[in-house]
Motif scaffolding. Structure first.
Motif, PDB file in Angstrom:
ATOM      1  N   PHE A 230       0.977  -0.339  -0.102  1.00  0.00           N
ATOM      2  CA  PHE A 230      -0.524  -0.040   0.244  1.00  0.00           C
ATOM      3  C   PHE A 230       1.478   1.222  -0.263  1.00  0.00           C
ATOM      4  O   PHE A 230       0.286   2.154  -0.321  1.00  0.00           O
ATOM      5  N   GLY A 231       2.502   1.739   0.126  1.00  0.00           N
ATOM      6  CA  GLY A 231       2.925   2.203   0.863  1.00  0.00           C
ATOM      7  C   GLY A 231       3.627   2.851  -1.034  1.00  0.00           C
ATOM      8  O   GLY A 231       4.413   3.294  -0.558  1.00  0.00           O
ATOM      9  N   ILE A 232       3.370   2.002  -1.660  1.00  0.00           N
ATOM     10  CA  ILE A 232       4.331   2.725  -2.866  1.00  0.00           C
ATOM     11  C   ILE A 232       4.076   3.633  -3.049  1.00  0.00           C
ATOM     12  O   ILE A 232       2.429   4.017  -3.302  1.00  0.00           O
ATOM     13  N   PRO A 237       2.431   6.191 -10.751  1.00  0.00           N
ATOM     14  CA  PRO A 237       1.421   5.448 -11.368  1.00  0.00           C
ATOM     15  C   PRO A 237       1.760   4.466 -12.667  1.00  0.00           C
ATOM     16  O   PRO A 237       0.966   3.560 -12.520  1.00  0.00           O
ATOM     17  N   LEU A 238       2.681   4.640 -13.358  1.00  0.00           N
ATOM     18  CA  LEU A 238       3.004   3.946 -14.783  1.00  0.00           C
ATOM     19  C   LEU A 238       4.101   2.583 -13.710  1.00  0.00           C
ATOM     20  O   LEU A 238       3.858   2.249 -14.411  1.00  0.00           O
ATOM     21  N   LEU A 241       1.368   0.178 -12.633  1.00  0.00           N
ATOM     22  CA  LEU A 241       1.044  -0.863 -13.988  1.00  0.00           C
ATOM     23  C   LEU A 241       2.122  -1.800 -13.788  1.00  0.00           C
ATOM     24  O   LEU A 241       1.946  -2.521 -14.569  1.00  0.00           O
ATOM     25  N   ALA A 242       3.291  -0.882 -14.266  1.00  0.00           N
ATOM     26  CA  ALA A 242       4.334  -1.273 -15.167  1.00  0.00           C
ATOM     27  C   ALA A 242       4.262  -2.988 -14.036  1.00  0.00           C
ATOM     28  O   ALA A 242       4.796  -4.139 -14.226  1.00  0.00           O
ATOM     29  N   PHE A 243       4.059  -3.008 -12.527  1.00  0.00           N
ATOM     30  CA  PHE A 243       4.649  -3.606 -11.536  1.00  0.00           C
ATOM     31  C   PHE A 243       3.634  -4.640 -11.742  1.00  0.00           C
ATOM     32  O   PHE A 243       3.746  -6.037 -10.781  1.00  0.00           O
ATOM     33  N   PHE A 244       2.772  -4.554 -11.530  1.00  0.00           N
ATOM     34  CA  PHE A 244       0.814  -4.921 -12.284  1.00  0.00           C
ATOM     35  C   PHE A 244       1.482  -5.881 -12.966  1.00  0.00           C
ATOM     36  O   PHE A 244       1.003  -7.451 -13.405  1.00  0.00           O
ATOM     37  N   CYS A 245       1.483  -5.354 -13.982  1.00  0.00           N
ATOM     38  CA  CYS A 245       1.694  -6.460 -15.375  1.00  0.00           C
ATOM     39  C   CYS A 245       3.038  -7.468 -14.898  1.00  0.00           C
ATOM     40  O   CYS A 245       2.943  -8.176 -15.525  1.00  0.00           O
ATOM     41  N   ASN A 246       3.886  -6.822 -14.858  1.00  0.00           N
ATOM     42  CA  ASN A 246       5.301  -8.371 -13.873  1.00  0.00           C
ATOM     43  C   ASN A 246       4.872  -9.420 -13.309  1.00  0.00           C
ATOM     44  O   ASN A 246       5.115 -10.439 -13.284  1.00  0.00           O
ATOM     45  N   LEU A 247       3.493  -8.749 -12.132  1.00  0.00           N
ATOM     46  CA  LEU A 247       3.470  -9.920 -12.098  1.00  0.00           C
ATOM     47  C   LEU A 247       2.353 -11.071 -12.632  1.00  0.00           C
ATOM     48  O   LEU A 247       2.547 -12.306 -12.225  1.00  0.00           O
ATOM     49  N   LEU A 248       1.917 -10.642 -13.618  1.00  0.00           N
ATOM     50  CA  LEU A 248       0.741 -11.855 -14.192  1.00  0.00           C
ATOM     51  C   LEU A 248       1.754 -11.713 -15.322  1.00  0.00           C
ATOM     52  O   LEU A 248       1.844 -13.100 -15.730  1.00  0.00           O
ATOM     53  N   SER A 249       2.758 -11.318 -15.643  1.00  0.00           N
ATOM     54  CA  SER A 249       4.363 -11.634 -16.464  1.00  0.00           C
ATOM     55  C   SER A 249       4.317 -12.929 -16.067  1.00  0.00           C
ATOM     56  O   SER A 249       4.420 -14.209 -15.985  1.00  0.00           O
ATOM     57  N   LEU A 250       4.526 -13.525 -14.475  1.00  0.00           N
ATOM     58  CA  LEU A 250       5.366 -14.400 -14.052  1.00  0.00           C
ATOM     59  C   LEU A 250       4.548 -15.090 -13.464  1.00  0.00           C
ATOM     60  O   LEU A 250       5.135 -16.440 -13.394  1.00  0.00           O
ATOM     61  N   ALA A 299      -0.860  -3.024  -4.372  1.00  0.00           N
ATOM     62  CA  ALA A 299      -0.657  -1.657  -4.850  1.00  0.00           C
ATOM     63  C   ALA A 299      -1.102  -1.278  -5.560  1.00  0.00           C
ATOM     64  O   ALA A 299      -0.926   0.189  -6.000  1.00  0.00           O
ATOM     65  N   PHE A 300      -2.106  -1.990  -6.735  1.00  0.00           N
ATOM     66  CA  PHE A 300      -3.020  -0.818  -7.250  1.00  0.00           C
ATOM     67  C   PHE A 300      -4.347  -0.671  -7.949  1.00  0.00           C
ATOM     68  O   PHE A 300      -4.296   1.154  -7.904  1.00  0.00           O
TER      69      PHE A 300
END
Length: 344
Positions: A230-232, A237-238, A241-250, A299-300
């Motif tokens: 929550f503290g990020i 915001p970009l 978003l990239a962090f969220f996409c990286n989780l789905l990519s993993l 996070a997002f």
């Protein structure tokens, strides 16, 4: 690292030990490289200011010592027929299973995974990344000399993927979540071992890239638990978003880059008529998407409070650019893969 010559020496010997195991032509040389690798990683793990790191180093040492003794016993017994070479012609399948089990214990694969989450819990993110990536190279290379499409290999692969999916669901520690994620990906790596060296090296390269980009973000913000996501800061915001996409990519969700290595493995296993194995692997891997999505939502998606004053964003612009570049590559890299890998 460069400010501590001793740590630099241990990093060099760590890599040297792995290279000795990979380039060796006998079980004795492979065992020697694993021991050099172990004795180099223990000082890197230890930290006098952190009792959890010292405890993790002790757990790691005892587990690896047990695995090394089993490997040496199996290699000596196997040498009665093959003079220490990697040839397993005429050797009993029980002996091959014993040597494989010792190597699986060294890399933290299920059902010998009991030490991995606890050890990673006491390490910092840099050592955790080494444990998830580099420390798997030598055991995987040695396992590739033994493994063949047989029931023992299929059971280990299914156990790795199932335990990695189920074990991470109820975790709140990011290090434990990444540990169970590593166990899940180990199952895919072992299935790639059955296909050939190029397959598991390709999968390992993609997995290392995705894990590095995530760990870099966790390390830069000193994140250790799920609620800290929550503290990020919302100032980028970009990056979120990239962090969220990286989780789905993993997790291997198309159309992200992490789907490509899984696609290659699935296509190759289907070509060899392993339909039941592929179906089980795909269904069990869906469990990992749950805790990846939970991390991404925290996070997002969820709202959180942002401080009006404080020390500001400790994320340097250079590190932010590097992290954003890695995360963007993992999220959008599949689009450019036909240019890089035209054969696919």
């Amino acid at each position: 690292m460069l400010n501590h010559p001793t740590r630099l020496l241990f990093y060099l010997t760590l890599m040297t030990g792995t290279l000795i195991s990979v380039s060796s032509n006998s079980w004795l040389g492979g065992w020697l490289g694993l021991e050099i690798n172990l004795l180099s990683f223990i000082p890197l793990m230890s930290n006098l200011n952190n009792q959890f790191a010292t405890e993790a180093a002790l757990k790691y040492f005892l587990t690896q010592a047990l695995a090394s003794s089993i490997l040496l016993f199996g290699a000596l017994t196997l040498s009665l027929n093959t003079q220490f070479t990697f040839s397993t012609l005429g050797s009993p399948s029980v002996l091959n299973a014993l040597i494989s089990s010792s190597l699986l214990l060294k890399m933290g694969a299920a059902p010998f995974h009991f030490w991995l989450p606890g050890v990673m819990e006491g390490l910092d993110w840099v050592n955790s990344l080494i444990l998830m990536t580099w420390q798997k190279i030598a055991p995987l290379m040695l396992i590739s000399y033994l493994w063949a499409p047989e029931p023992f290999a299929f059971v280990i692969i299914i156990l790795c993927i199932s335990i990695g999916s189920i074990g991470g669901v109820n975790q709140t520690s990011l290090r434990r979540i990444m540990a169970y994620s590593s166990i899940n990906h180990t199952g895919w790596l072992l299935s790639a071992v059955l296909l050939g060296e190029s397959f598991w090296l390709t999968y390992f390269g993609f997995y290392s890239l995705l894990s590095t980009s995530l760990v870099l973000l966790f390390h830069s913000h000193q994140l250790t638990h799920l609620n800290q996501l929550f503290g990020i800061p919302m100032s980028s915001p970009l990056l979120k978003l990239a962090f969220f996409c990286n989780l789905l990519s993993l997790g291997g969700l198309p159309p992200f880059l992490g789907f490509l290595p899984k696609w290659i493995i699935i296509q190759s296993l289907v070509a060899q008529n392993f339909y039941a194995l592929v179906t089980t692997m795909v269904l069990l891997t869906l469990g990992t998407l749950y805790f990846y999505l939970r991390m991404g939502y925290a996070a997002f998606v969820f709202t959180h409070s942002s401080p009006k004053w404080g020390p500001g964003n400790l994320f340097s612009p250079q590190l932010q650019a590097l992290t954003l570049g890695l995360l963007s590559l993992s999220a959008l890299g599949l689009i450019f893969m036909p240019l890089v890998l035209p054969a696919l």
